[in-house]
Design a protein around this motif. Structure first.
Motif, PDB file in Angstrom:
ATOM      1  N   THR A  78     -32.810  85.270  58.020  1.00 18.16           N
ATOM      2  CA  THR A  78     -31.748  85.676  57.184  1.00 18.16           C
ATOM      3  C   THR A  78     -30.955  84.369  56.553  1.00 18.16           C
ATOM      4  OG1 THR A  78     -30.833  85.914  59.321  1.00 18.16           O
ATOM      5  CG2 THR A  78     -31.581  87.669  58.043  1.00 18.16           C
ATOM      6  N   ALA A  79     -31.593  83.067  56.998  1.00 18.66           N
ATOM      7  CA  ALA A  79     -30.788  81.723  56.606  1.00 18.66           C
ATOM      8  C   ALA A  79     -29.359  81.352  57.425  1.00 18.66           C
ATOM      9  CB  ALA A  79     -30.266  81.836  55.107  1.00 18.66           C
ATOM     10  N   ASN A  80     -29.751  82.102  58.316  1.00 22.66           N
ATOM     11  CA  ASN A  80     -28.421  81.467  59.141  1.00 22.66           C
ATOM     12  C   ASN A  80     -28.195  80.828  60.750  1.00 22.66           C
ATOM     13  OD1 ASN A  80     -28.474  83.945  60.691  1.00 22.66           O
ATOM     14  ND2 ASN A  80     -26.587  84.988  60.207  1.00 22.66           N
ATOM     15  N   LYS A  81     -29.786  81.160  60.928  1.00 24.89           N
ATOM     16  CA  LYS A  81     -30.093  80.235  62.373  1.00 24.89           C
ATOM     17  C   LYS A  81     -28.890  78.774  62.709  1.00 24.89           C
ATOM     18  CE  LYS A  81     -33.439  78.813  65.331  1.00 24.89           C
ATOM     19  NZ  LYS A  81     -34.828  78.615  65.476  1.00 24.89           N
ATOM     20  N   ARG A  82     -28.600  79.224  63.924  1.00 24.84           N
ATOM     21  CA  ARG A  82     -27.452  78.329  64.204  1.00 24.84           C
ATOM     22  C   ARG A  82     -27.139  78.124  66.081  1.00 24.84           C
ATOM     23  NH1 ARG A  82     -25.254  83.115  62.383  1.00 24.84           N
ATOM     24  NH2 ARG A  82     -23.346  83.651  63.327  1.00 24.84           N
ATOM     25  N   VAL A  83     -26.616  77.503  66.390  1.00 27.13           N
ATOM     26  CA  VAL A  83     -25.503  77.262  67.328  1.00 27.13           C
ATOM     27  C   VAL A  83     -24.804  77.032  67.385  1.00 27.13           C
ATOM     28  CG1 VAL A  83     -25.880  75.853  69.989  1.00 27.13           C
ATOM     29  CG2 VAL A  83     -27.966  75.607  68.079  1.00 27.13           C
ATOM     30  N   ILE A  84     -23.870  77.772  68.269  1.00 27.08           N
ATOM     31  CA  ILE A  84     -21.849  77.944  68.009  1.00 27.08           C
ATOM     32  C   ILE A  84     -22.084  76.915  69.607  1.00 27.08           C
ATOM     33  CG2 ILE A  84     -20.208  78.929  68.629  1.00 27.08           C
ATOM     34  CD1 ILE A  84     -21.105  81.054  67.018  1.00 27.08           C
ATOM     35  N   TYR A  85     -21.138  75.904  69.605  1.00 31.57           N
ATOM     36  CA  TYR A  85     -21.087  75.392  70.536  1.00 31.57           C
ATOM     37  C   TYR A  85     -19.211  75.377  71.287  1.00 31.57           C
ATOM     38  CZ  TYR A  85     -24.686  72.344  69.879  1.00 31.57           C
ATOM     39  OH  TYR A  85     -26.297  72.259  69.840  1.00 31.57           O
ATOM     40  N   GLN A  86     -19.037  76.134  72.317  1.00 31.38           N
ATOM     41  CA  GLN A  86     -17.527  76.603  72.526  1.00 31.38           C
ATOM     42  C   GLN A  86     -17.549  75.401  73.798  1.00 31.38           C
ATOM     43  OE1 GLN A  86     -18.694  79.982  74.407  1.00 31.38           O
ATOM     44  NE2 GLN A  86     -18.223  81.117  72.743  1.00 31.38           N
ATOM     45  N   PHE A  87     -15.978  74.617  73.394  1.00 30.45           N
ATOM     46  CA  PHE A  87     -15.330  74.095  73.894  1.00 30.45           C
ATOM     47  C   PHE A  87     -14.311  74.175  74.798  1.00 30.45           C
ATOM     48  CE2 PHE A  87     -18.321  71.736  71.476  1.00 30.45           C
ATOM     49  CZ  PHE A  87     -18.369  69.938  71.393  1.00 30.45           C
ATOM     50  N   ILE A  88     -13.483  74.499  73.865  1.00 30.88           N
ATOM     51  CA  ILE A  88     -11.341  75.298  73.882  1.00 30.88           C
ATOM     52  C   ILE A  88     -12.253  76.366  74.409  1.00 30.88           C
ATOM     53  CG2 ILE A  88      -9.463  75.087  73.974  1.00 30.88           C
ATOM     54  CD1 ILE A  88      -9.690  72.506  72.739  1.00 30.88           C
ATOM     55  N   HIS A  89     -12.279  77.050  75.593  1.00 28.73           N
ATOM     56  CA  HIS A  89     -12.847  78.521  75.906  1.00 28.73           C
ATOM     57  C   HIS A  89     -12.153  78.838  76.796  1.00 28.73           C
ATOM     58  CE1 HIS A  89     -14.963  81.706  75.541  1.00 28.73           C
ATOM     59  NE2 HIS A  89     -15.427  82.290  74.207  1.00 28.73           N
ATOM     60  N   PRO A  90     -12.041  80.778  77.146  1.00 27.43           N
ATOM     61  CA  PRO A  90     -12.047  80.583  78.356  1.00 27.43           C
ATOM     62  C   PRO A  90     -13.324  80.567  79.289  1.00 27.43           C
ATOM     63  CG  PRO A  90     -10.764  82.143  77.214  1.00 27.43           C
ATOM     64  CD  PRO A  90     -12.008  81.018  75.697  1.00 27.43           C
ATOM     65  N   ASN A  91     -14.079  80.436  79.190  1.00 23.82           N
ATOM     66  CA  ASN A  91     -15.560  80.314  80.144  1.00 23.82           C
ATOM     67  C   ASN A  91     -15.332  78.745  80.192  1.00 23.82           C
ATOM     68  OD1 ASN A  91     -16.007  83.150  79.387  1.00 23.82           O
ATOM     69  ND2 ASN A  91     -17.704  82.900  77.687  1.00 23.82           N
ATOM     70  N   VAL A  92     -14.685  78.156  79.693  1.00 23.73           N
ATOM     71  CA  VAL A  92     -14.560  76.559  79.569  1.00 23.73           C
ATOM     72  C   VAL A  92     -13.884  75.899  80.188  1.00 23.73           C
ATOM     73  CG1 VAL A  92     -15.794  74.858  78.786  1.00 23.73           C
ATOM     74  CG2 VAL A  92     -17.230  76.463  77.672  1.00 23.73           C
TER      75      VAL A  92
END
Length: 199
Positions: A78-92
């Motif tokens: 689907t031409a959308n392989k990606r990595v989302i990096y969460q920095f300022i986020h409640p999990n981090v």
């Protein structure tokens, strides 16, 4: 803030932080004195900053890309392989209203944020970078049944109100910093729109 240039430093109320490429620094409410410097004038740092109202102070903290939460998504088909990096986020990192991170598309992939969506309780900014000089990104926005597009180039930003979808397709792979501000910090709280329903 993110550094999208060469190595640099940020000094916040006397505390110095070193930021390499794609590192992030959260500076808390109440900080009085902030200065910036590049380590190499031939390869200067580029600090991209976003701020949001805060009702209390947390802790100023440096987050390297290795410390970010990593979420692989999408597929080559689907031409959308990606990595989302969460920095300022409640999990981090806990903050008041700000969420911030970056998404990197893998080579051969051009679509981001599919299926597209809205989130009524926060707005978002996309800042595109690593866009090759001979490429552009077509950023989609507007109400799902009445969309428009904006052509953006390297290191350009688009502000998306809460009622607008926000996604894009490039003529090559790229990366973008996303920043959200609002009282709802639930990353998955969104109203998705089927691609077949877009107009």
């Amino acid at each position: 803030m993110f550094n999208i240039g060469g190595p640099g430093t940020v000094t916040a109320d006397g505390e110095k932080f070193s930021l390499d490429y794609k590192d992030c620094l959260y500076i808390t409410q109440g900080t009085k004195d902030v200065t910036f410097a590049s380590m190499d004038s031939q390869n200067p740092a580029k600090f991209y900053m976003v701020s949001a109202p805060a009702h209390r102070a947390y802790r100023t903290k440096l987050l390297t890309i290795d410390q970010a939460a990593k979420n692989p998504m999408g597929a080559l088909e689907t031409a959308n392989k990606r990595v989302i990096y969460q920095f300022i986020h409640p999990n981090v990192l806990e903050t008041c209203q700000l969420l911030m991170g970056l998404t990197c598309l893998e080579p051969g992939n051009v679509w981001n944020t599919m299926p597209c969506h809205t989130h009524e309780r926060r707005m978002e900014i996309y800042t595109y970078f690593e866009v090759p000089n001979d490429s552009v990104v077509f950023h989609m926005m507007g109400k799902p049944q009445e969309t428009r597009h904006i052509v953006v180039q390297n290191e350009e930003a688009v502000i998306s109100p809460s009622w607008s979808i926000h996604s894009g397709a490039g003529t090559a792979n790229y990366s973008f910093i996303w920043a959200m501000g609002g009282e709802n910090k639930e990353f998955t709280d969104m109203d998705t729109t089927k691609v077949s329903d877009l107009r």
